[in-house]
Design a protein around this motif. Structure first.
Motif, PDB file in Angstrom:
ATOM      1  N   ALA A 195      -0.244  -4.871   7.677  1.00 49.35           N
ATOM      2  CA  ALA A 195      -1.064  -5.554   8.687  1.00 49.35           C
ATOM      3  C   ALA A 195      -0.383  -6.857   9.059  1.00 49.35           C
ATOM      4  O   ALA A 195       0.401  -7.398   8.274  1.00 49.35           O
ATOM      5  CB  ALA A 195      -2.463  -5.826   8.127  1.00 49.35           C
ATOM      6  N   ARG A 196      -0.704  -7.338  10.244  1.00 51.70           N
ATOM      7  CA  ARG A 196      -0.217  -8.654  10.682  1.00 51.70           C
ATOM      8  C   ARG A 196      -1.418  -9.452  11.128  1.00 51.70           C
ATOM      9  O   ARG A 196      -2.466  -8.868  11.440  1.00 51.70           O
ATOM     10  CB  ARG A 196       0.722  -8.521  11.889  1.00 51.70           C
ATOM     11  CG  ARG A 196       2.014  -7.824  11.584  1.00 51.70           C
ATOM     12  CD  ARG A 196       2.844  -7.711  12.867  1.00 51.70           C
ATOM     13  NE  ARG A 196       3.944  -6.785  12.699  1.00 51.70           N
ATOM     14  CZ  ARG A 196       5.130  -7.105  12.219  1.00 51.70           C
ATOM     15  NH1 ARG A 196       5.377  -8.349  11.848  1.00 51.70           N
ATOM     16  NH2 ARG A 196       6.078  -6.212  12.088  1.00 51.70           N
ATOM     17  N   LYS A 197      -1.230 -10.769  11.196  1.00 52.44           N
ATOM     18  CA  LYS A 197      -2.367 -11.587  11.591  1.00 52.44           C
ATOM     19  C   LYS A 197      -2.880 -11.163  12.974  1.00 52.44           C
ATOM     20  O   LYS A 197      -4.070 -10.977  13.174  1.00 52.44           O
ATOM     21  CB  LYS A 197      -1.988 -13.069  11.588  1.00 52.44           C
ATOM     22  CG  LYS A 197      -3.213 -13.933  11.630  1.00 52.44           C
ATOM     23  CD  LYS A 197      -3.018 -15.261  10.971  1.00 52.44           C
ATOM     24  CE  LYS A 197      -2.202 -16.146  11.897  1.00 52.44           C
ATOM     25  NZ  LYS A 197      -1.904 -17.417  11.264  1.00 52.44           N
ATOM     26  N   GLU A 198      -1.960 -10.931  13.915  1.00 51.67           N
ATOM     27  CA  GLU A 198      -2.407 -10.624  15.285  1.00 51.67           C
ATOM     28  C   GLU A 198      -2.802  -9.154  15.450  1.00 51.67           C
ATOM     29  O   GLU A 198      -3.575  -8.820  16.347  1.00 51.67           O
ATOM     30  CB  GLU A 198      -1.380 -11.082  16.324  1.00 51.67           C
ATOM     31  CG  GLU A 198      -0.048 -10.344  16.366  1.00 51.67           C
ATOM     32  CD  GLU A 198       0.933 -10.679  15.235  1.00 51.67           C
ATOM     33  OE1 GLU A 198       0.588 -11.435  14.290  1.00 51.67           O
ATOM     34  OE2 GLU A 198       2.055 -10.151  15.271  1.00 51.67           O
ATOM     35  N   THR A 199      -2.286  -8.265  14.607  1.00 49.01           N
ATOM     36  CA  THR A 199      -2.653  -6.830  14.652  1.00 49.01           C
ATOM     37  C   THR A 199      -3.017  -6.436  13.226  1.00 49.01           C
ATOM     38  O   THR A 199      -2.136  -6.229  12.406  1.00 49.01           O
ATOM     39  CB  THR A 199      -1.455  -5.961  15.113  1.00 49.01           C
ATOM     40  OG1 THR A 199      -0.933  -6.496  16.315  1.00 49.01           O
ATOM     41  CG2 THR A 199      -1.867  -4.516  15.331  1.00 49.01           C
ATOM     42  N   PRO A 200      -4.324  -6.338  12.932  1.00 52.39           N
ATOM     43  CA  PRO A 200      -4.705  -6.206  11.515  1.00 52.39           C
ATOM     44  C   PRO A 200      -4.486  -4.793  10.965  1.00 52.39           C
ATOM     45  O   PRO A 200      -5.232  -4.326  10.118  1.00 52.39           O
ATOM     46  CB  PRO A 200      -6.186  -6.565  11.530  1.00 52.39           C
ATOM     47  CG  PRO A 200      -6.637  -6.210  12.900  1.00 52.39           C
ATOM     48  CD  PRO A 200      -5.467  -6.381  13.824  1.00 52.39           C
ATOM     49  N   THR A 201      -3.443  -4.113  11.440  1.00 55.91           N
ATOM     50  CA  THR A 201      -3.118  -2.800  10.902  1.00 55.91           C
ATOM     51  C   THR A 201      -1.671  -2.476  11.249  1.00 55.91           C
ATOM     52  O   THR A 201      -0.938  -3.316  11.765  1.00 55.91           O
ATOM     53  CB  THR A 201      -4.088  -1.726  11.438  1.00 55.91           C
ATOM     54  OG1 THR A 201      -3.860  -0.493  10.760  1.00 55.91           O
ATOM     55  CG2 THR A 201      -3.954  -1.522  12.942  1.00 55.91           C
ATOM     56  N   SER A 202      -1.275  -1.253  10.935  1.00 60.05           N
ATOM     57  CA  SER A 202       0.096  -0.791  11.159  1.00 60.05           C
ATOM     58  C   SER A 202       0.000   0.714  11.378  1.00 60.05           C
ATOM     59  O   SER A 202      -1.052   1.316  11.130  1.00 60.05           O
ATOM     60  CB  SER A 202       0.919  -1.054   9.894  1.00 60.05           C
ATOM     61  OG  SER A 202       0.268  -0.413   8.804  1.00 60.05           O
ATOM     62  N   TYR A 203       1.100   1.316  11.820  1.00 60.74           N
ATOM     63  CA  TYR A 203       1.092   2.765  12.025  1.00 60.74           C
ATOM     64  C   TYR A 203       0.628   3.498  10.756  1.00 60.74           C
ATOM     65  O   TYR A 203      -0.302   4.309  10.798  1.00 60.74           O
ATOM     66  CB  TYR A 203       2.498   3.246  12.449  1.00 60.74           C
ATOM     67  CG  TYR A 203       2.683   4.727  12.228  1.00 60.74           C
ATOM     68  CD1 TYR A 203       1.924   5.642  12.958  1.00 60.74           C
ATOM     69  CD2 TYR A 203       3.547   5.212  11.253  1.00 60.74           C
ATOM     70  CE1 TYR A 203       2.040   7.013  12.724  1.00 60.74           C
ATOM     71  CE2 TYR A 203       3.670   6.569  11.025  1.00 60.74           C
ATOM     72  CZ  TYR A 203       2.921   7.457  11.749  1.00 60.74           C
ATOM     73  OH  TYR A 203       3.022   8.799  11.513  1.00 60.74           O
ATOM     74  N   HIS A 204       1.287   3.202   9.615  1.00 58.18           N
ATOM     75  CA  HIS A 204       0.985   3.960   8.397  1.00 58.18           C
ATOM     76  C   HIS A 204      -0.494   3.844   8.019  1.00 58.18           C
ATOM     77  O   HIS A 204      -1.143   4.836   7.689  1.00 58.18           O
ATOM     78  CB  HIS A 204       1.828   3.452   7.215  1.00 58.18           C
ATOM     79  CG  HIS A 204       3.296   3.694   7.373  1.00 58.18           C
ATOM     80  ND1 HIS A 204       3.826   4.942   7.605  1.00 58.18           N
ATOM     81  CD2 HIS A 204       4.356   2.848   7.311  1.00 58.18           C
ATOM     82  CE1 HIS A 204       5.150   4.851   7.683  1.00 58.18           C
ATOM     83  NE2 HIS A 204       5.492   3.588   7.513  1.00 58.18           N
ATOM     84  N   LEU A 205      -1.005   2.622   8.058  1.00 56.81           N
ATOM     85  CA  LEU A 205      -2.388   2.425   7.600  1.00 56.81           C
ATOM     86  C   LEU A 205      -3.387   3.099   8.543  1.00 56.81           C
ATOM     87  O   LEU A 205      -4.277   3.831   8.103  1.00 56.81           O
ATOM     88  CB  LEU A 205      -2.684   0.922   7.489  1.00 56.81           C
ATOM     89  CG  LEU A 205      -4.033   0.595   6.879  1.00 56.81           C
ATOM     90  CD1 LEU A 205      -4.085   1.006   5.408  1.00 56.81           C
ATOM     91  CD2 LEU A 205      -4.362  -0.891   7.008  1.00 56.81           C
ATOM     92  N   SER A 206      -3.218   2.901   9.839  1.00 54.88           N
ATOM     93  CA  SER A 206      -4.240   3.442  10.743  1.00 54.88           C
ATOM     94  C   SER A 206      -4.229   4.968  10.784  1.00 54.88           C
ATOM     95  O   SER A 206      -5.287   5.602  10.875  1.00 54.88           O
ATOM     96  CB  SER A 206      -4.149   2.822  12.141  1.00 54.88           C
ATOM     97  OG  SER A 206      -2.864   2.481  12.480  1.00 54.88           O
ATOM     98  N   VAL A 207      -3.035   5.558  10.676  1.00 59.63           N
ATOM     99  CA  VAL A 207      -2.959   7.033  10.677  1.00 59.63           C
ATOM    100  C   VAL A 207      -3.749   7.616   9.492  1.00 59.63           C
ATOM    101  O   VAL A 207      -4.510   8.572   9.633  1.00 59.63           O
ATOM    102  CB  VAL A 207      -1.479   7.483  10.603  1.00 59.63           C
ATOM    103  CG1 VAL A 207      -1.341   8.850   9.977  1.00 59.63           C
ATOM    104  CG2 VAL A 207      -0.869   7.488  11.978  1.00 59.63           C
ATOM    105  N   VAL A 208      -3.540   6.993   8.347  1.00 59.71           N
ATOM    106  CA  VAL A 208      -4.176   7.503   7.126  1.00 59.71           C
ATOM    107  C   VAL A 208      -5.706   7.332   7.184  1.00 59.71           C
ATOM    108  O   VAL A 208      -6.456   8.249   6.839  1.00 59.71           O
ATOM    109  CB  VAL A 208      -3.548   6.766   5.918  1.00 59.71           C
ATOM    110  CG1 VAL A 208      -4.418   6.820   4.706  1.00 59.71           C
ATOM    111  CG2 VAL A 208      -2.166   7.338   5.635  1.00 59.71           C
TER     112      VAL A 208
END
Ligand code: GLU
Length: 294
Positions: A195-208
């Motif tokens: 996750a990043r401050k401006e985008t609280p997720t990432s490809y791997h996390l949201s897919v799962v």
């Protein structure tokens, strides 16, 4: 329980033949299995995703003769779900903040590479050298206070200790012919950003998270994502989520053998359509059997 398939494009360009193949394969497999096909719009990257590309996805898929369940899940509307997952991983002590810019990371890697070969992840990017793990709580507090851009990374060593070794079932085939029961190798990704401050997720996390929340039982997607499955299995295990069956399919290549890509301007489905190509031609081009109308 009826199987649930999904097609999960990112609206950061127009769909090309590779997407057509993946979408049609999911559609055909769902039909054959008496299951459902979901459509998910993977639009977490606000800088690259655009509404006109999303509109074009619906239009192109409908033109191909595909239909899907409603409502469509748009990831940008579900940041709270992803945040809950990062909070859970943080409470397990598996995340740490890192504050380097891309340029700083490139410098750190260059220093390492001057000493000898440095590992690369399955996408070919250098593995993060883990330096932020040793920042003192006081320095972390100061950097947060100063509003320095922040990423949350998974502490891979601790994560693997918590998960133990993992496998997945692949009904397709990996880049080196892997199939059947495949041993996950999440360590190859290093301390990935979740996750990043401006985008609280990432490809791997949201897919799962989404595959679990949407009850997806069958993940059918391109072979370029084969080794991402290591990360997905790790996160599923850490977050107590069910594991789907996977089927990675070969990529559609251009006449020069290169992988099709939105960024290199591979011919889009809409250009093919404008040039007179029919949906039946598309099925022929990607070598999928023509379906009887139903
Ligand atoms: N959104 C990803 C892509 O367009 C696909 C994700 C997946 O199928 O897991 O490449």
């Amino acid at each position: 329980m009826a199987p649930v398939f999904r097609f999960a494009p990112s609206p950061n360009g127009y769909l090309h033949l590779g997407h057509a193949y993946s979408a049609l394969l999911n559609f055909d497999l769902a039909r054959e299995a008496g299951g459902q096909l979901l459509l998910r719009i993977e639009d977490i990257d606000a800088t690259r995703c655009r509404p006109e590309f999303e509109a074009a996805i619906y239009e192109d898929l409908a033109w191909l003769g595909i239909d899907w369940e409603q409502p469509v899940r748009r990831q940008s509307q579900h940041f709270a779900d992803y945040r809950a997952a990062t909070e859970r991983l943080a409470a397990m002590g598996l995340l740490y903040p890192s504050f380097e810019s891309r340029a700083e990371i490139a410098r750190l890697i260059a220093t390492e590479e001057a000493k000898g070969p440095w590992p690369r992840d399955p996408d070919g990017a250098p593995v993060y050298p883990g330096v932020a793990k040793s920042l003192s709580p006081q320095v972390v507090a100061e950097l947060k206070q100063a509003d320095v851009p922040m990423a949350l990374r998974l502490d891979m060593t601790k994560a693997i200790q918590a998960s133990g070794s993992l496998t997945w079932t692949d009904q397709g085939v990996g880049p080196s012919g892997e199939t059947g029961t495949v041993a996950a190798r999440p360590e190859a990704w290093g301390d990935v950003i979740l996750a990043r401050k401006e985008t609280p997720t990432s490809y791997h996390l949201s897919v799962v998270i989404d595959d679990a929340l949407q009850g997806v039982t069958h993940v059918v997607r391109g072979q370029d994502l084969f080794w991402s499955t290591s990360m997905h299995r790790l996160l599923q295990q850490l977050l107590d989520l069910p594991q789907p069956v996977y089927r990675h399919h070969p990529l559609v290549r251009d006449t020069g053998g290169a992988k099709l890509s939105k960024s290199t301007g591979s011919t889009s489905l809409r250009e093919l359509r404008a040039g007179g190509t029919t949906p039946a031609d598309i099925r022929r081009l990607v070598a999928l059997p023509r379906r009887a109308a139903s």
